[in-house]
Design a protein around this motif. Structure first.
Motif, PDB file in Angstrom:
ATOM      1  N   SER A  63      -8.670   8.321  -8.604  1.00 56.83           N
ATOM      2  CA  SER A  63      -7.390   8.406  -8.005  1.00 56.83           C
ATOM      3  C   SER A  63      -7.350   8.853  -6.618  1.00 56.83           C
ATOM      4  CB  SER A  63      -6.495   9.217  -8.885  1.00 56.83           C
ATOM      5  OG  SER A  63      -6.858  10.810  -8.984  1.00 56.83           O
ATOM      6  N   ILE A  64      -8.361   9.780  -6.352  1.00 55.44           N
ATOM      7  CA  ILE A  64      -8.489  10.278  -4.924  1.00 55.44           C
ATOM      8  C   ILE A  64      -9.054   9.212  -4.063  1.00 55.44           C
ATOM      9  CG2 ILE A  64      -9.645  11.983  -3.622  1.00 55.44           C
ATOM     10  CD1 ILE A  64      -9.191  13.943  -5.655  1.00 55.44           C
ATOM     11  N   ILE A  65     -10.108   8.723  -4.797  1.00 52.83           N
ATOM     12  CA  ILE A  65     -10.878   7.587  -3.887  1.00 52.83           C
ATOM     13  C   ILE A  65      -9.778   6.523  -3.578  1.00 52.83           C
ATOM     14  CG2 ILE A  65     -12.445   5.771  -3.813  1.00 52.83           C
ATOM     15  CD1 ILE A  65     -14.177   7.710  -5.580  1.00 52.83           C
ATOM     16  N   SER A  66      -9.039   5.908  -4.460  1.00 50.38           N
ATOM     17  CA  SER A  66      -7.971   5.086  -4.132  1.00 50.38           C
ATOM     18  C   SER A  66      -6.792   5.369  -3.173  1.00 50.38           C
ATOM     19  CB  SER A  66      -7.261   4.750  -5.583  1.00 50.38           C
ATOM     20  OG  SER A  66      -6.454   5.644  -6.085  1.00 50.38           O
ATOM     21  N   LEU A  67      -6.563   6.647  -3.462  1.00 56.77           N
ATOM     22  CA  LEU A  67      -5.743   7.104  -2.373  1.00 56.77           C
ATOM     23  C   LEU A  67      -6.096   7.046  -0.701  1.00 56.77           C
ATOM     24  CD1 LEU A  67      -2.963   8.387  -1.740  1.00 56.77           C
ATOM     25  CD2 LEU A  67      -3.947  10.705  -2.203  1.00 56.77           C
ATOM     26  N   ILE A  68      -7.483   7.257  -0.809  1.00 53.50           N
ATOM     27  CA  ILE A  68      -7.996   7.481   0.657  1.00 53.50           C
ATOM     28  C   ILE A  68      -8.456   6.125   0.967  1.00 53.50           C
ATOM     29  CG2 ILE A  68     -10.332   7.816   1.909  1.00 53.50           C
ATOM     30  CD1 ILE A  68     -10.463  10.351  -0.046  1.00 53.50           C
ATOM     31  N   MET A  69      -8.613   4.927   0.174  1.00 51.75           N
ATOM     32  CA  MET A  69      -8.672   3.669   0.474  1.00 51.75           C
ATOM     33  C   MET A  69      -7.491   3.171   0.932  1.00 51.75           C
ATOM     34  SD  MET A  69     -11.836   3.067   0.299  1.00 51.75           S
ATOM     35  CE  MET A  69     -11.488   1.289   0.837  1.00 51.75           C
ATOM     36  N   PHE A  70      -6.455   3.226   0.389  1.00 53.47           N
ATOM     37  CA  PHE A  70      -4.946   2.940   0.682  1.00 53.47           C
ATOM     38  C   PHE A  70      -4.661   3.367   1.945  1.00 53.47           C
ATOM     39  CE2 PHE A  70      -3.792   2.866  -4.053  1.00 53.47           C
ATOM     40  CZ  PHE A  70      -4.195   1.516  -3.823  1.00 53.47           C
ATOM     41  N   LEU A  71      -4.946   4.637   2.344  1.00 55.30           N
ATOM     42  CA  LEU A  71      -4.572   5.123   3.712  1.00 55.30           C
ATOM     43  C   LEU A  71      -5.530   4.519   4.759  1.00 55.30           C
ATOM     44  CD1 LEU A  71      -4.103   9.037   2.665  1.00 55.30           C
ATOM     45  CD2 LEU A  71      -2.573   7.358   3.425  1.00 55.30           C
ATOM     46  N   SER A  72      -6.619   4.238   4.398  1.00 53.38           N
ATOM     47  CA  SER A  72      -7.608   3.690   5.453  1.00 53.38           C
ATOM     48  C   SER A  72      -7.208   2.186   5.878  1.00 53.38           C
ATOM     49  CB  SER A  72      -9.145   3.728   4.907  1.00 53.38           C
ATOM     50  OG  SER A  72      -9.230   2.790   3.671  1.00 53.38           O
ATOM     51  N   LEU A  95       0.939  -1.156  -0.008  1.00 55.27           N
ATOM     52  CA  LEU A  95       0.073   0.109  -0.092  1.00 55.27           C
ATOM     53  C   LEU A  95       0.730   1.354  -0.098  1.00 55.27           C
ATOM     54  CD1 LEU A  95      -2.819  -0.937   2.505  1.00 55.27           C
ATOM     55  CD2 LEU A  95      -2.905  -1.232  -0.081  1.00 55.27           C
ATOM     56  N   GLU A  96       2.040   1.440   0.621  1.00 52.30           N
ATOM     57  CA  GLU A  96       2.871   2.344   0.578  1.00 52.30           C
ATOM     58  C   GLU A  96       3.313   2.644  -0.892  1.00 52.30           C
ATOM     59  OE1 GLU A  96       5.975   1.466   3.340  1.00 52.30           O
ATOM     60  OE2 GLU A  96       4.948   2.368   4.986  1.00 52.30           O
ATOM     61  N   SER A  97       3.703   1.560  -1.476  1.00 57.63           N
ATOM     62  CA  SER A  97       4.012   1.827  -2.883  1.00 57.63           C
ATOM     63  C   SER A  97       2.810   2.225  -3.944  1.00 57.63           C
ATOM     64  CB  SER A  97       4.582   0.613  -3.655  1.00 57.63           C
ATOM     65  OG  SER A  97       5.635   0.118  -2.483  1.00 57.63           O
ATOM     66  N   CYS A  98       1.833   1.571  -3.777  1.00 55.74           N
ATOM     67  CA  CYS A  98       0.589   2.029  -4.427  1.00 55.74           C
ATOM     68  C   CYS A  98       0.071   3.414  -4.001  1.00 55.74           C
ATOM     69  CB  CYS A  98      -0.606   1.149  -4.260  1.00 55.74           C
ATOM     70  SG  CYS A  98      -0.208  -0.615  -4.818  1.00 55.74           S
ATOM     71  N   SER A  99       0.405   3.789  -2.652  1.00 55.50           N
ATOM     72  CA  SER A  99      -0.039   5.430  -2.383  1.00 55.50           C
ATOM     73  C   SER A  99       0.674   6.245  -3.129  1.00 55.50           C
ATOM     74  CB  SER A  99       0.166   5.565  -0.769  1.00 55.50           C
ATOM     75  OG  SER A  99      -0.673   4.484  -0.248  1.00 55.50           O
ATOM     76  N   LEU A 153     -10.547  -6.380   4.959  1.00 58.00           N
ATOM     77  CA  LEU A 153      -9.081  -5.822   4.234  1.00 58.00           C
ATOM     78  C   LEU A 153      -9.040  -6.205   2.752  1.00 58.00           C
ATOM     79  CD1 LEU A 153      -6.519  -6.571   7.237  1.00 58.00           C
ATOM     80  CD2 LEU A 153      -7.494  -4.222   6.596  1.00 58.00           C
ATOM     81  N   PRO A 154      -9.570  -7.738   2.575  1.00 57.02           N
ATOM     82  CA  PRO A 154      -9.432  -7.887   0.936  1.00 57.02           C
ATOM     83  C   PRO A 154     -10.326  -6.953   0.236  1.00 57.02           C
ATOM     84  CG  PRO A 154      -9.457  -9.756   2.237  1.00 57.02           C
ATOM     85  CD  PRO A 154      -9.656  -8.794   3.215  1.00 57.02           C
ATOM     86  N   ARG A 155     -11.501  -6.586   0.909  1.00 56.67           N
ATOM     87  CA  ARG A 155     -12.675  -5.841   0.176  1.00 56.67           C
ATOM     88  C   ARG A 155     -11.916  -4.371  -0.096  1.00 56.67           C
ATOM     89  NH1 ARG A 155     -18.291  -5.416   2.890  1.00 56.67           N
ATOM     90  NH2 ARG A 155     -16.851  -4.560   4.469  1.00 56.67           N
ATOM     91  N   LYS A 156     -11.443  -3.829   0.914  1.00 59.22           N
ATOM     92  CA  LYS A 156     -11.031  -2.594   0.645  1.00 59.22           C
ATOM     93  C   LYS A 156      -9.672  -2.325  -0.329  1.00 59.22           C
ATOM     94  CE  LYS A 156     -11.707  -0.724   5.305  1.00 59.22           C
ATOM     95  NZ  LYS A 156     -11.130  -0.452   6.733  1.00 59.22           N
ATOM     96  N   LEU A 157      -8.805  -3.774  -0.276  1.00 62.21           N
ATOM     97  CA  LEU A 157      -7.760  -3.884  -1.224  1.00 62.21           C
ATOM     98  C   LEU A 157      -8.470  -3.729  -2.592  1.00 62.21           C
ATOM     99  CD1 LEU A 157      -4.618  -4.174  -1.529  1.00 62.21           C
ATOM    100  CD2 LEU A 157      -5.097  -6.623  -1.307  1.00 62.21           C
ATOM    101  N   LEU A 158      -9.274  -4.655  -2.809  1.00 62.34           N
ATOM    102  CA  LEU A 158      -9.877  -4.676  -4.148  1.00 62.34           C
ATOM    103  C   LEU A 158     -10.486  -3.349  -4.839  1.00 62.34           C
ATOM    104  CD1 LEU A 158     -11.691  -8.210  -4.038  1.00 62.34           C
ATOM    105  CD2 LEU A 158      -9.402  -7.672  -5.133  1.00 62.34           C
TER     106      LEU A 158
END
Length: 285
Positions: free
Chosen positions: A256-265, A202-206, A280-285
């Motif tokens: 992109s903003i939603i994905s960033l928020i989900m990664f941080l969550s 998630l750090e890389s994806c963020s 956790l898997p649902r948030k990751l997907l």
């Protein structure tokens, strides 16, 4: 006083390290002895198993079906640990064998035989739930510790628990451990590995999501073709390409903003064993 100080100093410098090394050596030898005894016990168990138990252990469902059909009494065979065919299959996560046996007995209106196999116990009073909760050498062939943990939780909580009566969840073995206690202890390291895998991923994806969000924001505020000098309206307004560009840039910014928020969550979420099942898997997907 000088002699006493020298004696204390010699004990701290010379004797204590020797004692610590001796204790560590004794613990290492004890651990090696226990491991060798466990390996010997496992080898004896494997040698004692009949063909149907060996087939169930390695997931050879064709042989299991043939033996059950040709020799029905083989269903009741057990190994040295008093584990029947179903306990062996569950211990080694052979879902295909469990499903095959369940279907076989249901088609012949002999579900009571399957229920008897389910309710059997081994020499240590382990029921099928205890064996499903144990982290065995047979693992799910999935990359990523977090996704492996997800399938371990689904196997234990969703699949195997669905096969047994509700009161089995509180039954204990001869070590006074419930299946939940065993699952939590045996998967402790996998939970840590899954949390670390999620954090690194998630750090890389963020970083990528933040870069995309910045580019999308800059793009969404840009008007291709410029504005008309008379009215200030976009010069390409009404053109299909302009409308497509405007819509896609806004959609890209939102995603992109939603994905960033989900990664941080996910990074700030609780990471216990049960959280790897759905949350956790649902948030990751």
């Amino acid at each position: 006083m000088c002699i006493l100080s020298a004696l204390i100093y010699s004990i701290e410098i010379v004797i204590l390290p020797i004692l610590v090394a001796a204790l560590k050596s004794g613990d290492a030898k004890k651990s090696e002895t226990l491991e060798s005894e466990e390996a010997k016990k496992n080898a004896e168990t494997l040698i004692s198993e009949t063909p149907i138990l060996t087939a169930a252990r390695y997931g050879i469902v064709e042989m299991v079906n043939m033996l059950v059909k040709e020799i029905p009494s083989s269903t009741y065979e057990t190994n040295l640990e008093n584990k029947n065919i179903l306990l062996v299959a569950v211990e080694n996560k052979r879902t295909i064998v469990v499903e095959s046996l369940k279907k076989w007995f249901e088609e012949r209106n002999e579900k009571n035989i399957f229920d008897n196999l389910i309710q059997d116990v081994d020499n240590e009073d382990n029921i099928v739930l205890h064996l499903a909760a144990t982290l065995s050498n047979e693992d799910w062939y999935i990359s990523g510790a977090a996704l492996q943990m997800m399938w371990h939780v689904k196997w234990f909580q969703q699949y195997v628990k669905g096969l047994v009566p509700d009161h089995f969840t509180v039954r204990t073995n001869n070590m006074d451990k419930t299946a939940g206690n065993i699952f939590k202890k045996s998967h402790k390291q996998l939970v840590r590995d899954g949390s670390a895998w999620l954090k690194d991923t998630l750090e890389s994806c963020s970083v990528v999501a933040a870069l995309l969000a910045g580019v999308s924001f800059a793009t969404s505020s840009t008007v291709p073709g410029g504005n008309k000098s008379e009215t200030g309206e976009p010069a390409l307004e009404g053109k299909p390409a302009f409308d497509a560009f405007a819509s896609s840039s806004v959609i890209g910014l939102c995603f992109s903003i939603i994905s960033l928020i989900m990664f941080l969550s996910i990074l700030t979420s609780r990471k216990e064993a049960k959280d790897f099942r759905i949350d956790l898997p649902r948030k990751l997907l």
